[in-house]
Design an enzyme around this catalytic site. Sequence first.
Site, PDB file in Angstrom:
ATOM      1  N   ASP A 158       0.786  -1.245  -0.101  1.00 35.05           N
ATOM      2  CA  ASP A 158      -0.127   0.005   0.039  1.00 35.05           C
ATOM      3  C   ASP A 158       0.870   1.211  -0.012  1.00 35.05           C
ATOM      4  OD1 ASP A 158       1.022  -0.152   2.447  1.00 35.05           O
ATOM      5  OD2 ASP A 158      -0.899   0.124   3.577  1.00 35.05           O
ATOM      6  N   HIS A 159       2.047   1.248   0.365  1.00 40.02           N
ATOM      7  CA  HIS A 159       2.928   2.425   0.505  1.00 40.02           C
ATOM      8  C   HIS A 159       3.757   3.190  -0.797  1.00 40.02           C
ATOM      9  CE1 HIS A 159       2.081   2.434   4.772  1.00 40.02           C
ATOM     10  NE2 HIS A 159       3.147   3.166   4.957  1.00 40.02           N
TER      11      HIS A 159
ATOM     12  N   ASP B  84       3.620  -0.887  11.509  1.00 35.84           N
ATOM     13  CA  ASP B  84       3.021   0.516  11.029  1.00 35.84           C
ATOM     14  C   ASP B  84       2.445   1.104  12.004  1.00 35.84           C
ATOM     15  OD1 ASP B  84       2.287   2.248   8.131  1.00 35.84           O
ATOM     16  OD2 ASP B  84       0.913   2.391   9.992  1.00 35.84           O
TER      17      ASP B  84
ATOM     18  N   SER C 144       5.896   7.832  12.472  1.00 35.79           N
ATOM     19  CA  SER C 144       5.876   6.375  12.127  1.00 35.79           C
ATOM     20  C   SER C 144       6.600   5.602  12.771  1.00 35.79           C
ATOM     21  CB  SER C 144       6.414   6.536  10.656  1.00 35.79           C
ATOM     22  OG  SER C 144       6.833   5.484  10.221  1.00 35.79           O
TER      23      SER C 144
ATOM     24  N   ARG D 279       8.778   3.359  11.366  1.00 34.01           N
ATOM     25  CA  ARG D 279      10.013   2.983  10.428  1.00 34.01           C
ATOM     26  C   ARG D 279      11.217   2.732  11.263  1.00 34.01           C
ATOM     27  NH1 ARG D 279       9.306   8.840   7.193  1.00 34.01           N
ATOM     28  NH2 ARG D 279       7.071   8.132   7.720  1.00 34.01           N
TER      29      ARG D 279
END
Length: 786
Positions: free
Chosen positions: A130-131, A195, A672, A674
């Site tokens: 999706d990213h 996420d 995020s 990440r």
Amino acid sequence: MSPVPMLILFLFQHALNSGIRCYHVAPVLCQRAKVAMSHFEPNEYINYEKLEKNINIVRKRLDRPLTLSEKIVYGHLDDPAKQEIERGKTYLRLRPDRVAMQDATAQMAMLQFISSGLPKVAVPSTIHCDHLIEAQSGGEKDLRRAKDINQEVYNFLATAGAKYGVGFWKPGSGIIHQIILENYSYPGVMLIGTDSHTPNGGGLGGICIGVGGADAVDVMAGIPWELKCPKVIGVKLTGKLSGWSSPKDVILKVAGILTVKGGTGAIIEYHGPGVDSISCTGMATICNMGAEIGATTSIFPYNARMKKYLGKTGRADIAALADEFQQHLVPDSGCQYDQVIEINLSELKPHINGPFTPDLAHPVSDIGAVAEKEGWPVDIRVGLIGSCTNSSYEDMGRSAAVAKQALAHGLKCKSKFTITPGSEQIRATIERDGYAQILRDVGGLVLANACGPCIGQWDRKDIKKGEKNTIVTSYNRNFTGRNDANPETHAFVTSPEIVTALSIAGTLKFNPETDYLTGADGKKFKLEAPDADELPKLEFDPGQDTYQYPPKDGSGQHVDVSPTSQRLQLLEPFDKWDGKDLEDMLILIKVKGKCTTDHISAAGPWLKFRGHLDNISNNLLIGAINIENGKANSVRNALTQEFGPVPDTARYYKKMGVKWAVIGDENYGEGSSREHAALEPRHLGGRVIITKSFARIHETNLKKQGLLPLTFADPADYNKIHPVDKLSIVGLADFAPGKPLKCIIKHPNGSQETIMLNHTFNESQIEWFQAGSALNRMKELQQKSS
């Protein structure tokens, strides 16, 4: 034996032989039927019995009523009989039910899993594409372009999923959190996702927590996952939502109360009579944006709205099972929260938060005047609805209800307007039911089922970089430059229906509750508060089949990573700690003010390098503001005295064999999940990050990669360190939980001073540091056991 019992016995035996589940057979003949966690994994079952057993053990030990959060978290303890439990203090060892990964973070997570040497994941896991889809000209064209550009990455994820037993949702499937809500979340589940908006699943009564890829690897490897025992903040909802007020306004209000760090280390648990006035997808919206207040996750108690949603998404069997165990899926009467906030939904007004931070809350009625006073542009250039926070059927229906009124008076949007469906199922259903066409007719552009502009995947053409402008979105974050890489874009977050109304009016000065629009016939009219079904009257249209099942045996599957690839790179283990103190470290940068993971490792065009650690490290801290000169991506090289980009300076230090540190401010690493924001400094030679405070996920990610995240014992000591100083962390030979570390600051004039630094390491996390990373430590333990 009489004929009737004989017939019952025959039918029962036939059901067992045929593999048919027993639903209405007497208890003496059949215990509770097994119910699959998802129809994509028919042999993986919900285990409420174990949840119940663990809850009873812990409740007896603690001898007090439990919150819902505690029930589900403690219900997943690895050893409920012996686990030390103290909210906000102890570390829990947990056994989550499943893992979910989006494609940008899944690359590094799967690369780490490959490095572990394990043959297959130990729990049900999925990858969601999706990213990597950039919003440019519309859904179909953008999706085709993304498949072409990202073919190498998609192939890697698909084949890695097939080899290691991970389900693969292809590009175009939708946003990870909408897919999880539709298929994988359920009351009482514990799910971790790579996420930060994984808490979206709390809208279905699950404990769903955002983590870095290394945490996901632990769970996929079958290792107990560690989490600091969360505090629990109760949000009591009374009254009932009505008019223009929406579920989004609940979390916008809470963000204004708690700020971006007020939920750190806590689960937000919503309860009270007002809960039942919110749809299941509305509850998911509220939980989703709880990430913006630093919360570990958010959750709602199981109720009829969840049951209705489960039924509509083909999971009535899960709802029936949840009904049987409902006492474990709601808080105990008399349970105690660490803090309580009360919101009367009947009095809640529509809100809009921003710019540049999601906790700057304003009633919509005030924003026009506030914007004029602050000098923010009031003309809205673009309105954007969708994202993982607000892309449900109900969201699209309420937006279409507003748009339909404008069209009836001959109006279209004055601002540009985009729509992002949350999933292929939502896209197909809103197309069938006419919502998509209404939104197109009012001037909207329907984008791909993906994250798109919400994460900076937006090829924006209507402004130049540096041009001051305003956008309004139904997204969750609005950090500087997040959506379009333009630091002068003033982004505001609000509900989809308010975005639609403001886009029609074209200005922040419009309040749909009180103001009038002028129709094409010159007559004034007022928009009525939108009303729409929370779920479609017909069944959902699933759209195209976009799921790839992993084969039963993937051992023969080849996973290709070219040594010359610019997108993917196999990982090399980080170096072990040498047993010595960290002496005379240079300061790469002393950060001024807010430093999110977007500042540390930017998204947008950099997403294409998420599987290549060396390439993506070229964005290290390029968005952070250097306190020495007030500039981004400009730091002094202490060895040459020349100013240059942050990554170049870090690479120079690494080449010269010099260790370095970063000095940060409050809530460092918010945003995020990440883990690249932790991998990059480690890869380029960083060893220590010292701040006033950390965001939860980022602090854990730093520990996982063998870095030392430390905090000032006295926050005022931030001012004692200057970018030209050298730092030494001493006493590492006696590194122990709860024991502060000593930092010696050496100034250029030869003077020294000593400050104390705190940390939150437990014993196993200290072993990560000593081994060089959590992954290195995992391999050490595997070697010992074999």
